[in-house]
Scaffold this motif. Structure first.
Motif, PDB file in Angstrom:
ATOM      1  N   THR B 243       0.828  -1.212   0.000  1.00 41.98           N
ATOM      2  CA  THR B 243       0.000   0.000   0.000  1.00 41.98           C
ATOM      3  C   THR B 243       0.859   1.257   0.000  1.00 41.98           C
ATOM      4  OG1 THR B 243      -0.290  -0.606   2.298  1.00 41.98           O
ATOM      5  CG2 THR B 243      -2.230  -0.621   0.963  1.00 41.98           C
ATOM      6  N   CYS B 249      -3.073   4.002  -3.696  1.00 38.63           N
ATOM      7  CA  CYS B 249      -3.637   3.762  -2.367  1.00 38.63           C
ATOM      8  C   CYS B 249      -3.855   5.103  -1.685  1.00 38.63           C
ATOM      9  CB  CYS B 249      -2.722   2.862  -1.539  1.00 38.63           C
ATOM     10  SG  CYS B 249      -3.175   1.138  -1.738  1.00 38.63           S
ATOM     11  N   CYS B 251      -5.766   5.547   1.468  1.00 36.24           N
ATOM     12  CA  CYS B 251      -6.309   5.536   2.830  1.00 36.24           C
ATOM     13  C   CYS B 251      -5.372   6.225   3.801  1.00 36.24           C
ATOM     14  CB  CYS B 251      -6.558   4.104   3.264  1.00 36.24           C
ATOM     15  SG  CYS B 251      -7.944   3.436   2.354  1.00 36.24           S
ATOM     16  N   CYS B 272      -5.004  -0.996   4.533  1.00 34.84           N
ATOM     17  CA  CYS B 272      -6.041  -1.986   4.854  1.00 34.84           C
ATOM     18  C   CYS B 272      -5.422  -3.312   5.276  1.00 34.84           C
ATOM     19  CB  CYS B 272      -6.974  -2.189   3.662  1.00 34.84           C
ATOM     20  SG  CYS B 272      -6.127  -2.579   2.130  1.00 34.84           S
ATOM     21  N   GLN B 295      -9.531  -7.242   1.055  1.00 38.08           N
ATOM     22  CA  GLN B 295      -9.967  -5.845   0.927  1.00 38.08           C
ATOM     23  C   GLN B 295      -9.099  -5.086  -0.069  1.00 38.08           C
ATOM     24  OE1 GLN B 295     -12.279  -3.768   1.631  1.00 38.08           O
ATOM     25  NE2 GLN B 295     -11.219  -1.824   1.222  1.00 38.08           N
ATOM     26  N   HIS B 299     -10.888  -3.833  -3.341  1.00 41.05           N
ATOM     27  CA  HIS B 299     -11.030  -2.384  -3.498  1.00 41.05           C
ATOM     28  C   HIS B 299     -10.497  -1.939  -4.848  1.00 41.05           C
ATOM     29  CE1 HIS B 299     -10.096   1.992  -2.327  1.00 41.05           C
ATOM     30  NE2 HIS B 299     -11.325   1.883  -2.738  1.00 41.05           N
TER      31      HIS B 299
HETATM   32  S1  SF4 Z   1      -8.553   0.150   1.051  1.00 45.14           S
HETATM   33 FE1  SF4 Z   1      -7.849   0.453  -1.044  1.00 45.14          FE
HETATM   34  S2  SF4 Z   1      -6.866   2.436  -1.110  1.00 45.14           S
HETATM   35 FE2  SF4 Z   1      -7.111   1.840   1.039  1.00 45.14          FE
HETATM   36  S3  SF4 Z   1      -5.139   0.942   1.573  1.00 45.14           S
HETATM   37 FE3  SF4 Z   1      -6.515  -0.698   0.916  1.00 45.14          FE
HETATM   38  S4  SF4 Z   1      -6.197  -0.968  -1.271  1.00 45.14           S
HETATM   39 FE4  SF4 Z   1      -5.271   0.955  -0.676  1.00 45.14          FE
END
Ligand code: SF4
Ligand code: SF4
Ligand code: SF4
Ligand code: SF4
Ligand code: SF4
Lengths: 325, 341
Positions: B243, B249, B251, B272, B295, B299
């Motif tokens: 990530t 990514c 988040c 995640c 996830q 995602h």
């Molecule tokens: S949820 Fe999606 S954007 Fe967030 S860290 Fe995980 S893969 Fe990356």
């Protein structure tokens, strides 16, 4: 060796002695091998691999695998057995649930080392034990295996397995004349300012991805202080250089005396930070201050940092060695 | 299209850097990687295919302070510490990373707009560079990205002895006119020839034929329930390297740091793959690494496209392929789940 290993794994699965096998799984490009769990003969036939490119140390997986129903067979290279034995010493692995087969290793070929020679677009990489053949999008080439190995294998500390239930191939010896402390000595010879500069230059690249910590067999805490909000040291991202240094210094201190110098931390670091040098400094100091000690070598012996003797060095050693008052 | 001899690159960099900060990929001796660094006299452009860290840092840095609070008695002073309104130019962004900005835009520029991100986007000019020597780990073409025709405010090519530049946006036009003294008009023959040559290499990319057709909203539950997640994630260390090196990514976590005489509220990248990700009162809704691992790929390949007109949130840059400590990655996941679907 690979076919012998598959044969033994199949036998042990078939007899019911083990319920699963932990080994290495083939990838897309020869070099991208993934640790894997195999439960059937078919899975072993289709993906199990053991060759000069299987770098990963599988010992840490045994913490979880040994808590599963039935025994788990794991293949360990000589250096991996030191990590395994250290984990036994720390009561992290349920020994009775693991069947260890020691496998020989005469050094692993490392894709990052090969890439550092300037080769790009590496689609395939094979080794016959002497020569490595690399096929790339831009042409093929060969190099001697010695040039394709990472530093940890060039300076291998031991070809001997310290724990196993069964051995395949010839048993080797401890390699006494390796040069693993050469770079530590160079850093020791630097002035404090140069040394600080050296480490800032390295650690400033850290992206706090935690790969070094999570791969490390000595880092097996249920909840790391850096992930624990109650610890006072919770830290998901370093906000400044102080925190950047702190993560590594705390980690190095916490694995001191337990790090077997398996080299996984430096192998996996996406930013090529030579983390092993921090650990080797501790190992070298322990050797000098408490007598020669190799973590993981003997699961029953007490570790120098956990044992008090009247011969122990006094804290004032710091000044004698040239530290500032 | 405009051109400038490569031998005059330094003059271009100096001209740009005289008015604002200029970042470009530079070889880092200690790591052997290329990384974005600030240009100053003596710094030269790296020849590496791409930087180890992605270019998302320019708009979405790994850590940033959002606001400070100072407490005195019963009053709390809110201190604005924002710094993200400096003009800057990033030179040498590759096509995959240029596309990653579109993916991040859809997250950070949607309501409620993330003003920190937006400010940086507005103040940054992206000058891309076409790729000529893709790696085996590149699969941007699978996502419809053309590495020989990168986007950005200005698209760039280095062909033979010349750099070619062509503006795509108003910001890009303004950038080119600010350095127009150094540029000459040119046709695009050399660029076209290079594109044709590189396209032959792209045909040979081993991951160029990854099949994304199973990854569509209708298959959400089928993919979610796949039996393969268990074995694919079995060795995952939950480290989050994938990530953190990923350009798409997005988040983050927001935390308060108690300095002893106040609070620094900062945000930092989150993953995640982590056990405390999206933690609620009862804990992490994804109990084990299997769900966390799932996830990440669901995602990128299913949820994001379901919410964004079918656009995947992977750009095929290959960083996670090169960096995962256990060599598990999105390409292997696409193959394994594809076989099953
Ligand atoms: S949820 Fe999606 S954007 Fe967030 S860290 Fe995980 S893969 Fe990356
Ligand atoms: S693996 Fe490298 S980049 Fe990641 S946290 Fe460790 S030192 Fe930092
Ligand atoms: S610190 Fe590094 S060398 Fe030491 S045990 Fe951990 S991974 Fe191995
Ligand atoms: S997939 Fe790889 S990089 Fe990502 S968390 Fe798992 S081990 Fe780490
Ligand atoms: S998932 Fe991997 S290949 Fe895709 S954009 Fe992220 S780092 Fe690049």
């Amino acid at each position: 060796m690979q076919s012998e290993m598959i044969k033994r794994a199949k036998e042990l699965l078939a007899s019911g002695e083990v319920a699963r096998v932990v080994g290495w799984k083939a990838g897309e490009f020869d070099y991208d091998i993934t640790p894997g769990v195999f439960t059937t003969a078919e899975e072993l036939d289709s993906a199990f691999l053991y060759n000069d490119l299987c770098e990963a140390n599988l010992s840490k997986y045994m913490i979880a695998q040994s808590r599963k129903e039935g025994k788990t067979l794991v293949f360990l290279k000589p250096c991996d057995t030191y990590s395994f034995s250290q984990l036994l010493k720390e009561h992290r692995i349920l020994r009775e649930n693991v069947y260890v087969i020691g496998v020989p290793c005469d050094g692993k070929v490392d894709v990052d080392t090969v890439k550092a020679t300037g080769l790009t677009g590496i689609c395939s990489m094979t080794s016959d034990g002497e020569t490595v053949t690399v096929k790339t999008l831009y042409g093929d080439s060969t190099m001697s295996k010695a040039d394709a190995m990472s530093e940890r294998c060039i300076n291998c500390k031991s070809k001997k397995h310290v724990v196993y239930d069964e051995l395949l191939g010839e048993e080797g010896d401890v390699v006494a004349d390796n040069h693993r402390f050469d770079m530590v000595e160079k850093i020791e010879a630097m002035t404090p300012d140069e040394r600080f500069e050296f480490w800032r230059n390295e650690l400033s690249r850290c992206i706090r991805c935690n790969a070094c910590r999570n791969v490390c067999p000595a880092c097996s805490c249920e909840k790391c202080v850096f992930d624990n909000e109650q610890s006072g040291a919770f830290n998901k991202g370093a906000s400044d250089s102080f925190e950047e240094n702190m993560f590594h210094i705390i980690r190095a201190f916490h694995v001191a005396g337990r790090c077997t110098d398996c080299g996984e931390c430096s192998r996996v670091c996406p930013q090529n930070i030579p983390l092993h040098l921090l650990n080797r400094k501790f190992i070298k100091d322990i050797n000098e201050l408490y007598g020669e000690y190799q973590a993981g070598e003997n699961a029953d012996e007490r570790a120098p940092l956990n044992t008090f003797t009247t011969e122990d060095v006094e804290p004032s050693i710091v000044y004698e060695r040239g530290g500032k008052q | 299209m405009f051109t400038l001899p490569v031998s005059k690159l330094n003059d271009l960099f100096a001209a740009v850097a005289s008015t604002r900060k200029l970042y470009l990929p530079v070889d880092d001796e200690a790591s052997g990687h290329a990384e974005y660094k600030v240009w100053h006299e003596g710094v030269t452009l790296s020849n590496a295919l791409n930087t180890a860290r992605s270019a998302k840092d320019f708009f979405f840095p790994q850590t940033e302070n959002l606001v400070d609070f100072k407490m005195e008695g019963k009053t709390i002073e809110v201190i604005d510490t924002r710094t993200e309104s400096e003009d800057f130019v990033v030179f040498g962004v590759r096509a995959c990373d240029a596309r990653s900005f579109d993916i991040l835009d859809r997250v950070f520029l949607a309501e409620p707009v993330d003003s920190y991100y937006k400010n940086r986007r507005e103040h940054g000019v992206i000058v891309t560079l076409a790729c000529t020597r893709p790696e085996e780990t590149c699969f941007c073409t699978v996502f419809g990205i053309d590495p020989t025709n990168p986007a950005g405010d200005v698209s760039g090519w280095i062909a033979g002895e010349n750099l070619y530049l062509s503006a795509n946006t108003e910001k890009g036009e303004a950038f080119l006119s600010s350095v127009s003294k150094l540029l000459a008009e040119s046709d695009d023959e050399a660029v076209k020839a290079q594109q044709a040559e590189v396209k032959e290499i792209l045909k040979k990319l081993p991951l160029g034929s990854l099949d994304l057709t199973p990854f569509k909203p209708e298959n959400l539950l089928k993919l979610f329930d796949s039996k393969r997640w268990k074995d694919l994630s079995e060795a995952c260390l939950g480290c989050g390297s994938c990530t953190f090196v990923c350009p798409t990514c997005q988040c983050y976590d927001i935390r308060d740091f108690d300095t002893g005489h106040g609070i620094k509220r900062y945000r930092c990248w989150d993953s995640c793959m982590y056990s405390d990700f999206t933690r609620m009162a009862h804990g992490n809704p994804r109990l084990t690494q299997v769900e966390r691992f799932r996830q990440r790929f669901m995602h990128k390949l299913v949820y994001y496209p379901s919410n964004n007109e079918g656009i995947y949130s992977c750009v095929g840059c290959g960083r996670c392929l090169a960096k995962c400590p256990i060599s598990m990655n999105i390409a292997k996941v696409i193959k394994a789940l594809g076989e099953e679907a």
